[in-house]
Design a protein around this motif. Structure first.
Motif, mmCIF file in Angstrom:
data_model
loop_
_atom_site.group_PDB
_atom_site.id
_atom_site.type_symbol
_atom_site.label_atom_id
_atom_site.label_comp_id
_atom_site.label_asym_id
_atom_site.label_seq_id
_atom_site.Cartn_x
_atom_site.Cartn_y
_atom_site.Cartn_z
ATOM 1 N N THR A 77 0.818 -1.202 0.000
ATOM 2 C CA THR A 77 0.000 0.000 0.000
ATOM 3 C C THR A 77 0.854 1.253 0.000
ATOM 4 O O THR A 77 1.880 1.323 0.632
ATOM 5 C CB THR A 77 -0.903 0.005 1.244
ATOM 6 O OG1 THR A 77 -1.575 -1.242 1.289
ATOM 7 C CG2 THR A 77 -1.901 1.123 1.199
ATOM 8 N N THR A 133 -8.827 -0.869 0.270
ATOM 9 C CA THR A 133 -8.165 -1.440 -0.898
ATOM 10 C C THR A 133 -7.970 -2.936 -0.721
ATOM 11 O O THR A 133 -7.952 -3.464 0.394
ATOM 12 C CB THR A 133 -6.793 -0.784 -1.142
ATOM 13 O OG1 THR A 133 -5.999 -0.914 0.043
ATOM 14 C CG2 THR A 133 -6.940 0.674 -1.501
ATOM 15 N N THR A 144 -3.603 5.005 -3.054
ATOM 16 C CA THR A 144 -4.597 6.072 -3.156
ATOM 17 C C THR A 144 -4.070 7.161 -4.072
ATOM 18 O O THR A 144 -2.929 7.624 -3.894
ATOM 19 C CB THR A 144 -4.903 6.667 -1.770
ATOM 20 O OG1 THR A 144 -5.337 5.615 -0.902
ATOM 21 C CG2 THR A 144 -5.995 7.717 -1.861
ATOM 22 N N LEU A 184 -9.338 5.257 -4.452
ATOM 23 C CA LEU A 184 -8.679 4.033 -4.010
ATOM 24 C C LEU A 184 -8.450 3.123 -5.212
ATOM 25 O O LEU A 184 -9.337 2.963 -6.049
ATOM 26 C CB LEU A 184 -9.535 3.302 -2.979
ATOM 27 C CG LEU A 184 -9.908 4.076 -1.710
ATOM 28 C CD1 LEU A 184 -10.750 3.198 -0.790
ATOM 29 C CD2 LEU A 184 -8.677 4.577 -0.987
#
Length: 788
Positions: free
Chosen positions: A44, A283, A78, A84
């Motif tokens: 992420t 996500t 993001t 997202l």
């Protein structure tokens, strides 16, 4: 070395954590993997993850942390406008999830890899999530599909609603979705690889619907970048009959129709795909299980996100649906959040894993030969000709009494004048005993034949005076004609381990392992672990931390794969271009092919590495709230209410037993070595393996297991009594793959209980605590271990 305040605080916390059960729910000793705080999702972030904090080349053991020159981009992040983004891969499936006929594996083929699964049958998905421009409380999903090949048509089913039609529980019940439409096609060239789609799509309704024809194009050529991209935009949950909102679960599934006439060369044209569950506002796609549906809490249909305790492999695991009716497929699946760029290499790597390196034939019927048998790569000495032959269904191998140990690793050696280990002159360090019949021909790769001729019975009793019996193997060696031979002066027999989660274990940072080793020095039971240090295959001048193999003798998935290819199948690579073998008892040299170049290309080795690195970890079972597995709707209706109630009661009782067994496991201090929870670092090559909270129940360190489990073959820093802590995840599923499965490094233990009772040395104190438990508590510990 450990002078920074941050590191000192970590080590103090670790010393407490190793003896404190409460830490299990937080991290169970290991910190964040040196890569910063845990982050949601897979890789992420808005940019590639920062490198893991490594102890560096100046550490006391002189090793260098693993590093990759080609880290892949993040897959969950993001955008600057708050969108997202989730990027995952998918493959064709034989049928729908949850589909049942009579409940047999052949009638529930969701996990099957249908013939030609590696040709034209994967796709990349990108999920964009935006707030609604007109009502920010509502959400909009845009799902972009890049198929590997042209498609004749694509169904897009979403918003799972169970079976609520006129015949909801018929004999061929399948999943029912609120929306069963198609996808639309983006203008050619409007979205190329590496570009982001501006979402929500302003002109979505005006895009052409996926045309129901074969496309006026050359089907022998795959689509060019951006030439064939499909999109689906979702604003409402058809199941809930309202706009999408934060926290909603949206399950979707693709129906795939390949373009062009397939014929015998490529098989059928209609397939299904994964049932994916997306949680609005988060996500990644979520590993899921079947929850109650349709007003009847006993029918396990609806998708629910797995609870934390069942998420053994973080985002890289199977869903609970995957542990239903196909035990032979449990360890063969890609991780839930495998990146789109990795799904096609994954299936091609699987093809290699299932291919005979003697003849090029695939282990599963209906698949084309990979190469001509005249160009066979295996041998002339080998244990087996295909990876899958030892790692059956990606599980472990087990010995049988009186049978050649040709699915095991047999290390052989001798001693020099000073008593040091040297290579055995007869077999060159590895005993080859493979004999394979394929295509009407028998290939003999044997040097000799090692068998277990008997087991010595070792008796004992628990504190409550319940007796038990353990088995210690005794071996005999013969030449290929059956003439007795002396056993090698030094020898070690090893089973082939199951392969779940190898990439995740590789992603645990060296700083985490070093911290665990340091903290263990204060262990009250003396369970002091140490790092194995090994030579990097690609650069022998570099030392690495070993983490794979029964004694941690390989530092990476790449090294482990190259060694297995060469030593177990006689297949050379650029990393190991010379055959690892000696002279057979007949005196012939097995190195006749050396000097002709690698038998397996770098590209094929890379495919095998991606496959084994990205295999999923199965979900843990018997967590609170789980429905009884295997009780499908029509089964419930076909049996009496009393039978259904008994099954539910049994599952509820098992959940209670597993929960208590977990507590007893901790109280016995089994977690001193079998550390429950680890965090992967942020620097791994594959984004989907970064920053994952995993539950492998291992510290990956070497521990002294006592004289009874010792062999005569030291390796690296490991003495004959020291073994790497084996991961426990997936252990309870092994007996579903092989009813005769055996445990421990040489397969001497018939049961999990016997494996515990063999623990000596640093595991003795925990073993004795287990022996003092009453029979009911011992059963609960076993129930817990088998739930992993």
């Amino acid at each position: 070395m450990f002078s920074s305040p941050r590191t000192k605080r970590l080590l103090r916390w670790l010393r407490v954590c190793l003896v404190a059960p409460a830490c299990l729910s937080l991290f169970a000793c290991g910190g964040s993997g040196g890569g910063g705080g845990a982050m949601p999702g897979t890789g992420t972030g808005t940019a590639p993850a920062a490198p893991v904090e490594a102890l560096g080349p100046d550490n006391l053991d002189g090793y260098k942390p693993l590093a990759w020159a080609d880290p892949q981009p993040v897959t969950q992040y993001t955008l600057s406008d708050g969108t997202l983004v989730t990027r995952v891969g998918g493959r064709t499936r034989d049928r729908h999830a949850r589909e049942v006929g009579n409940g047999t594996p052949s009638d529930d083929p969701y996990l099957t890899f249908a013939p030609h699964y590696f040709e034209r049958r994967t796709h990349e998905l990108t999920i964009y999530e935006n707030a609604s421009p007109t009502d920010p409380a509502n959400r909009i999903l845009t799902i972009v599909m890049r198929p590997q090949w042209w498609m004749y048509g694509t169904n897009f089913r979403h918003s799972y609603i169970g079976r609520r039609d006129g015949d909801p529980y018929g004999p061929a019940a399948v999943a029912l979705y609120g929306d069963n439409g198609g996808m639309r096609r983006l203008p050619e060239g409007s979205l190329r690889a590496g570009q982001e789609l501006k979402t929500p799509v302003a002109n979505y309704e005006s895009l052409p619907e996926d045309p129901n024809d074969n496309y006026d194009t050359d089907l022998s050529v795959p689509p060019k970048d951006g030439e064939f991209v499909l999109v689906k935009q979702i604003t409402r949950s058809a199941a809930l009959n309202r706009p999408l909102r934060q926290g909603d679960l949206l399950e979707f599934e693709l129906g795939i129709f390949l373009a062009g006439k397939q014929g015998d060369a490529l098989g059928r044209f209609n397939y299904y795909a994964e049932a994916m569950v997306y949680q609005v506002g988060k996500t990644g796609v979520q590993p899921w299980y079947r929850g109650p549906c349709c007003g009847n809490p006993l029918i396990p249909w609806d998708s629910r996100v797995l609870p934390t305790e069942a998420m053994a492999g973080g985002a890289m695991m199977t869903s609970q649906e995957d542990t239903s009716n196909q035990p032979d497929m449990l360890f063969l699946q890609a991780g839930t959040n495998i990146a789109g760029i990795n799904i096609q290499p994954f299936v091609e790597g699987r093809r290699l894993f299932h291919t005979s390196f003697l003849t090029g034939t695939h282990a599963e019927a209906g698949n084309p030969t990979l190469f001509n048998s005249q160009a066979g790569k295996a041998g002339p000495r080998f244990q087996q000709a295909a990876c899958i032959a030892c790692h059956t269904s990606n599980g472990k191998s087990s010995p049988g009494i009186g049978l050649p140990l040709n699915t095991m690793v047999v290390l052989t050696g001798d001693s020099d004048g000073a008593g040091n280990l040297i290579t055995d002159g007869r077999f060159g360090g590895r005993l080859a005993q493979g004999q394979v019949a394929e295509g009407g021909k028998t290939y003999d790769g044997r040097q000799a034949v090692l068998k277990i001729d008997r087991y010595e019975e070792v008796g004992g009793q628990f504190a409550d005076r319940t007796p038990y019996t353990l088995q210690k193997p005794h071996y005999t060696l013969t030449d290929t004609s059956g003439k007795p031979l002396e056993l090698p002066p030094r020898m070690s027999v090893r089973t082939a381990p199951h392969l779940a989660g190898m990439g995740l274990l590789e992603a645990v940072s060296e700083s985490t392992l070093e911290a665990l080793a340091t903290a263990s020095k204060g262990d009250p039971d003396g369970a002091v672990g140490k790092l194995q240090i090994v030579t990097d295959l690609a650069d022998p001048s570099v030392k690495r931390v070993g983490r794979f193999g029964w004694r941690g003798t390989s530092a990476s998935v790449m090294d482990q794969t190259a060694v297995a290819l060469n030593a177990d199948m006689g297949v050379t690579t650029r990393m190991l271009p010379t055959h690892i073998c000696g002279k057979a008892s007949s005196g012939s040299d097995c190195r006749t092919q050396d000097g002709k170049g690698p038998e397996l290309s770098d590209a094929d080795l890379e495919l095998l590495v991606r496959y084994t690195s990205l295999l999923a970890v199965p979900a843990a079972r018997h967590f609170e709230g789980e429905q009884p597995l295997g009780i499908h709707a029509e089964k419930i209706l076909a049996q009496s209410p009393a039978e259904t109630a008994a099954q539910v009661q049994a599952e509820n009782a098992m959940q209670v037993s597993v929960a208590r067994g977990r507590e007893l496991f901790v109280e016995a201090r089994c977690t001193a070595c079998h550390v429950a929870t680890l965090q992967t670092g942020g620097a791994h090559r594959f984004a989907e393996l970064r920053r994952q909270t995993i539950r492998p129940y291992t510290d990956l360190l070497l521990h002294d297991m006592g004289e009874e489990l010792a062999d005569t073959y030291p390796q690296g820093r490991a003495s004959p009594q020291e073994w790497r802590t084996a991961p426990l995840w997936g252990l309870g599923l092994l007996e579903r793959i092989d009813a005769k499965v055996r445990y421990l490094h040489d397969g001497r233990a018939r049961t999990v209980e016997e494996a515990i009772l063999w623990h000596g040395g640093q595991g003795k104190a925990s073993r004795e605590r287990f022996k003092t438990m009453n029979a009911d508590d011992r059963r609960k510990v076993i129930d817990f271990i088998k739930s992993l």
